[in-house]
Design an enzyme around this catalytic site. Structure first.
Site, PDB file in Angstrom:
ATOM      1  N   GLY A  11       0.129   1.108   8.379  1.00 50.23           N
ATOM      2  CA  GLY A  11       0.254   0.543   7.038  1.00 50.23           C
ATOM      3  C   GLY A  11      -1.132   0.225   6.508  1.00 50.23           C
ATOM      4  O   GLY A  11      -2.130   0.323   7.248  1.00 50.23           O
ATOM      5  N   ASP A  12      -1.210  -0.094   5.221  1.00 46.42           N
ATOM      6  CA  ASP A  12      -2.492  -0.460   4.601  1.00 46.42           C
ATOM      7  C   ASP A  12      -3.529   0.649   4.660  1.00 46.42           C
ATOM      8  O   ASP A  12      -4.727   0.386   4.767  1.00 46.42           O
ATOM      9  CB  ASP A  12      -3.078  -1.738   5.253  1.00 46.42           C
ATOM     10  CG  ASP A  12      -2.042  -2.840   5.324  1.00 46.42           C
ATOM     11  OD1 ASP A  12      -1.327  -3.025   4.336  1.00 46.42           O
ATOM     12  OD2 ASP A  12      -1.937  -3.490   6.378  1.00 46.42           O
ATOM     13  N   LYS A  15      -2.428   3.905   0.493  1.00 48.34           N
ATOM     14  CA  LYS A  15      -1.518   4.916  -0.075  1.00 48.34           C
ATOM     15  C   LYS A  15      -1.403   4.801  -1.592  1.00 48.34           C
ATOM     16  O   LYS A  15      -1.293   5.797  -2.299  1.00 48.34           O
ATOM     17  CB  LYS A  15      -0.117   4.766   0.553  1.00 48.34           C
ATOM     18  CG  LYS A  15      -0.084   5.069   2.037  1.00 48.34           C
ATOM     19  CD  LYS A  15       1.281   4.817   2.638  1.00 48.34           C
ATOM     20  CE  LYS A  15       1.680   3.366   2.767  1.00 48.34           C
ATOM     21  NZ  LYS A  15       0.899   2.551   3.704  1.00 48.34           N
ATOM     22  N   GLY A  39       2.533  -3.677   0.419  1.00 44.49           N
ATOM     23  CA  GLY A  39       1.516  -4.233  -0.461  1.00 44.49           C
ATOM     24  C   GLY A  39       0.688  -3.096  -0.992  1.00 44.49           C
ATOM     25  O   GLY A  39      -0.121  -2.544  -0.270  1.00 44.49           O
ATOM     26  N   HIS A  40       0.964  -2.674  -2.218  1.00 47.39           N
ATOM     27  CA  HIS A  40       0.223  -1.550  -2.780  1.00 47.39           C
ATOM     28  C   HIS A  40      -0.685  -2.056  -3.891  1.00 47.39           C
ATOM     29  O   HIS A  40      -0.231  -2.697  -4.819  1.00 47.39           O
ATOM     30  CB  HIS A  40       1.199  -0.507  -3.356  1.00 47.39           C
ATOM     31  CG  HIS A  40       1.953   0.223  -2.294  1.00 47.39           C
ATOM     32  ND1 HIS A  40       2.900   1.170  -2.561  1.00 47.39           N
ATOM     33  CD2 HIS A  40       1.865   0.149  -0.947  1.00 47.39           C
ATOM     34  CE1 HIS A  40       3.378   1.628  -1.424  1.00 47.39           C
ATOM     35  NE2 HIS A  40       2.771   1.032  -0.438  1.00 47.39           N
ATOM     36  N   ARG A 141      27.085  -3.022   9.236  1.00 47.10           N
ATOM     37  CA  ARG A 141      28.150  -2.807   8.246  1.00 47.10           C
ATOM     38  C   ARG A 141      28.666  -4.110   7.655  1.00 47.10           C
ATOM     39  O   ARG A 141      29.844  -4.270   7.384  1.00 47.10           O
ATOM     40  CB  ARG A 141      29.290  -1.975   8.861  1.00 47.10           C
ATOM     41  CG  ARG A 141      28.804  -0.576   9.189  1.00 47.10           C
ATOM     42  CD  ARG A 141      29.725   0.148  10.093  1.00 47.10           C
ATOM     43  NE  ARG A 141      29.755  -0.479  11.406  1.00 47.10           N
ATOM     44  CZ  ARG A 141      30.189   0.124  12.501  1.00 47.10           C
ATOM     45  NH1 ARG A 141      30.638   1.342  12.436  1.00 47.10           N
ATOM     46  NH2 ARG A 141      30.182  -0.504  13.651  1.00 47.10           N
ATOM     47  N   GLN A 227       4.373   1.130   4.380  1.00 49.66           N
ATOM     48  CA  GLN A 227       4.036   0.896   5.800  1.00 49.66           C
ATOM     49  C   GLN A 227       3.458   2.173   6.439  1.00 49.66           C
ATOM     50  O   GLN A 227       2.873   2.963   5.725  1.00 49.66           O
ATOM     51  CB  GLN A 227       5.259   0.381   6.580  1.00 49.66           C
ATOM     52  CG  GLN A 227       5.655  -1.054   6.218  1.00 49.66           C
ATOM     53  CD  GLN A 227       6.606  -1.142   5.048  1.00 49.66           C
ATOM     54  OE1 GLN A 227       7.525  -0.365   4.929  1.00 49.66           O
ATOM     55  NE2 GLN A 227       6.408  -2.108   4.170  1.00 49.66           N
ATOM     56  N   THR A 242       8.306  -2.306  11.801  1.00 52.00           N
ATOM     57  CA  THR A 242       9.188  -2.719  10.724  1.00 52.00           C
ATOM     58  C   THR A 242      10.555  -2.082  10.990  1.00 52.00           C
ATOM     59  O   THR A 242      10.744  -1.387  11.997  1.00 52.00           O
ATOM     60  CB  THR A 242       8.588  -2.353   9.345  1.00 52.00           C
ATOM     61  OG1 THR A 242       9.347  -3.020   8.333  1.00 52.00           O
ATOM     62  CG2 THR A 242       8.565  -0.849   9.102  1.00 52.00           C
ATOM     63  N   VAL A 310       0.279  -8.785   1.139  1.00 51.93           N
ATOM     64  CA  VAL A 310       1.474  -9.618   0.999  1.00 51.93           C
ATOM     65  C   VAL A 310       1.238 -11.009   1.566  1.00 51.93           C
ATOM     66  O   VAL A 310       1.603 -12.013   0.969  1.00 51.93           O
ATOM     67  CB  VAL A 310       2.686  -8.940   1.695  1.00 51.93           C
ATOM     68  CG1 VAL A 310       3.904  -9.849   1.683  1.00 51.93           C
ATOM     69  CG2 VAL A 310       3.020  -7.623   1.012  1.00 51.93           C
ATOM     70  N   GLY A 312      -1.909 -12.238   2.989  1.00 51.26           N
ATOM     71  CA  GLY A 312      -3.281 -12.770   2.967  1.00 51.26           C
ATOM     72  C   GLY A 312      -3.895 -12.888   4.355  1.00 51.26           C
ATOM     73  O   GLY A 312      -5.034 -13.348   4.499  1.00 51.26           O
ATOM     74  N   ARG A 315      -6.870  -8.867   8.689  1.00 51.30           N
ATOM     75  CA  ARG A 315      -6.360  -7.770   9.520  1.00 51.30           C
ATOM     76  C   ARG A 315      -7.248  -7.555  10.738  1.00 51.30           C
ATOM     77  O   ARG A 315      -8.459  -7.741  10.660  1.00 51.30           O
ATOM     78  CB  ARG A 315      -6.321  -6.475   8.693  1.00 51.30           C
ATOM     79  CG  ARG A 315      -5.345  -6.577   7.543  1.00 51.30           C
ATOM     80  CD  ARG A 315      -5.368  -5.330   6.672  1.00 51.30           C
ATOM     81  NE  ARG A 315      -4.477  -5.486   5.543  1.00 51.30           N
ATOM     82  CZ  ARG A 315      -4.689  -4.965   4.328  1.00 51.30           C
ATOM     83  NH1 ARG A 315      -5.753  -4.229   4.101  1.00 51.30           N
ATOM     84  NH2 ARG A 315      -3.825  -5.167   3.363  1.00 51.30           N
ATOM     85  N   HIS A 341     -11.418   4.973   2.419  1.00 52.28           N
ATOM     86  CA  HIS A 341     -12.360   3.944   2.882  1.00 52.28           C
ATOM     87  C   HIS A 341     -13.551   4.523   3.649  1.00 52.28           C
ATOM     88  O   HIS A 341     -14.127   3.847   4.502  1.00 52.28           O
ATOM     89  CB  HIS A 341     -11.653   2.921   3.795  1.00 52.28           C
ATOM     90  CG  HIS A 341     -10.890   1.868   3.036  1.00 52.28           C
ATOM     91  ND1 HIS A 341     -10.314   2.101   1.826  1.00 52.28           N
ATOM     92  CD2 HIS A 341     -10.617   0.575   3.328  1.00 52.28           C
ATOM     93  CE1 HIS A 341      -9.713   1.000   1.407  1.00 52.28           C
ATOM     94  NE2 HIS A 341      -9.887   0.061   2.305  1.00 52.28           N
TER      95      HIS A 341
END
Ligand code: IMP
Length: 443
Positions: A11-12, A15, A39-40, A141, A227, A242, A310, A312, A315, A341
């Site tokens: 993720g991150d 994208k 978080g985009h 269900r 993600q 996830t 999302v 803060g 990372r 990056h």
């Protein structure tokens, strides 16, 4: 045709920038999994938009669809739509009737289960948005779907069945006190109102039907994965994952567009030039060995803005992990990659990648299936010639040939290892700071 954007790491990967760049050519941008855990960040006309649920393409006036594979928190959805409207945009967002709804008890249970897991040292580090508990109810269900919000009687039946179970879980299993999140009448009132608003604003669609009609009319679709591969419920490092399928297969099951249609299109893996991770789990190339590593990680974290969109949270940082990329390329069948990056690594004294792992004295080229074995892997590092800091604005204007040669060698290596060409290189956060080599809609 379709273009599917997939995160190839944790993720991150940035994208949003690519969805934004290429989404301009799509008529419809579809999210096929996840919810407001994403978080985009999209930069458009000098303005920065942070989105967690609304598909990034909506910033550019595209139709944004939340497919059946998504879990939708209507509160977040309307907050984001209202905020975009407040900034002068007019987002056109449709929600599949088959998508599942995140209810307040899902968020409460997400927190409770994380606390319980922390006591046993198996905390996932979720975003706390209720994603896992909502998918659990889907598979069990007993979920509430977006279509159910439109029929007050059905909604009441669903809630009357499931809410007492949640109350019992909170009170009898966890020994805590259930609150408003388990009040059927209050939930019914609030969620029936969301249903009315969704219907009034013409946002509800049969996802598969809607997308098929658009394809038949000759529209181009972009599937916006959230993600990343290594936190995919099936292909990631379980249980630190996830609860959905960010990989390309999810684009078919999570939208109702067939796999042959998705497969005839392009599948672009988005790669960050190094590694970052929010949440728990192994990270063989993590820069945490000694003080020097930690200084380097701090430097990259600050320069790359590596703090959760999302949550803060800072990372964790590591060198590019190539076994991870080989795995991602296989699982999703990448036709191309975009590497973001690259500018963040410029000007370092050393640039390394984890080319392979060493496990039990043997070299491995992909990620082991169990998290425990992955945790045992030692990276086999490969060193690259560092590239200098340059005027990235100039590079953006001049194109790929202006990318420093050492950086191009790095990109060639990554492309060879994953067996897919480089379609774009990110050299800054804005759309104009992406150097495009191949446009997937023309590939
Ligand atoms: P959940 O999706 O909130 O259940 O969190 C499960 C795991 O996925 C945690 O490690 C989260 O940090 C991670 N995660 C969820 N969404 C994202 C994302 O958009 N970017 C990076 N990590 C994420």
């Amino acid at each position: 045709m379709t273009v599917t954007i997939v995160g190839s790491q944790l993720g991150d990967e940035g994208k949003g920038a690519l969805v934004d760049l290429w989404g301009g050519e799509a008529d419809v941008v579809v999210r096929y999994q996840g919810g407001d855990n994403a978080g985009h960040t999209v930069v458009e006309g000098g303005e920065e938009y942070k989105l967690s649920l609304v598909p990034s393409g909506a910033v550019r006036g595209k139709v944004g669809v939340l497919g059946n594979g998504c879990v939708v928190n209507p509160l977040t959805l309307f907050d984001e739509i209202d905020a975009l409207r407040g900034r002068g945009l007019d987002p056109d967002v449709r929600v599949a009737k088959r998508a599942h709804v995140i209810l307040p008890y899902h968020r409460v249970l997400d927190g409770i289960e994380e606390d319980a897991k922390a006591d046993s040292g198996v905390k996932v580090g979720t975003t706390g948005r209720g994603i896992g508990p909502t998918y659990e109810d889907k598979v069990g269900r007993r979920g509430v779907r977006v279509g159910d919000l439109l029929d007050p009687e059905v909604l009441r039946d669903r809630l009357e069945y499931v809410v007492p179970q949640k109350r019992a879980l909170i009170e009898e299993v966890y020994g805590l006190e259930a609150g408003e999140e388990c009040d059927v009448d209050a939930l019914h009132e609030e969620y029936a109102e969301y249903g009315r608003r969704l219907a009034e604003e013409g946002m509800i669609v049969g996802g598969s039907d809607f997308l098929h009609r658009r394809l038949e009319a000759g529209d181009d679709l972009m599937f916006e994965g959230a993600q990343g591969t290594l936190i995919d419920i099936d292909h990631g490092n379980y249980p630190y994952v996830t609860s959905s399928n960010p990989t390309a297969g999810g684009a078919a099951t999570g939208s109702g567009v067939g796999p042959t249609v998705v497969g005839r299109g392009e599948v672009v893996g988005i790669v960050k030039a190094y590694l970052s991770r929010v949440g728990e789990g192994p990270l063989p190339t993590e820069l945490d060995g000694d003080e020097r590593d930690e200084e380097l990680a701090d430097y990259i974290r600050e320069k790359g803005g590596e703090f959760g969109t999302v949550t803060g949270r800072p990372r964790r940082i590591g060198w590019l992990d190539v076994p991870m990329l080989r795995h991602a390329a296989r699982v999703s069948g990448f036709t191309g990659i975009a590497v973001n990056h690259l500018d963040v690594l410029a000007g370092l004294d050393e640039v390394k990648v984890g080319h392979a792992y060493e496990l039990d004295g043997e070299e491995r080229l992909t990620v082991p299936a169990t998290t425990e074995r992955w945790g045992d892997c030692e990276p086999v590092l490969k060193e690259f010639e560092p590239w200098p800091e340059v005027d990235w604005g100039e590079v953006a204007a001049e194109g790929y040939d202006a990318v420093p040669e050492a950086a191009r060698e790095y990109l060639d290596y990554v492309s060879d290892e994953v067996g897919a060409p480089v379609y774009a290189v990110g050299i800054g956060p804005g759309r104009s700071q992406t150097v495009e080599l191949i446009d997937p809609f023309d590939a």
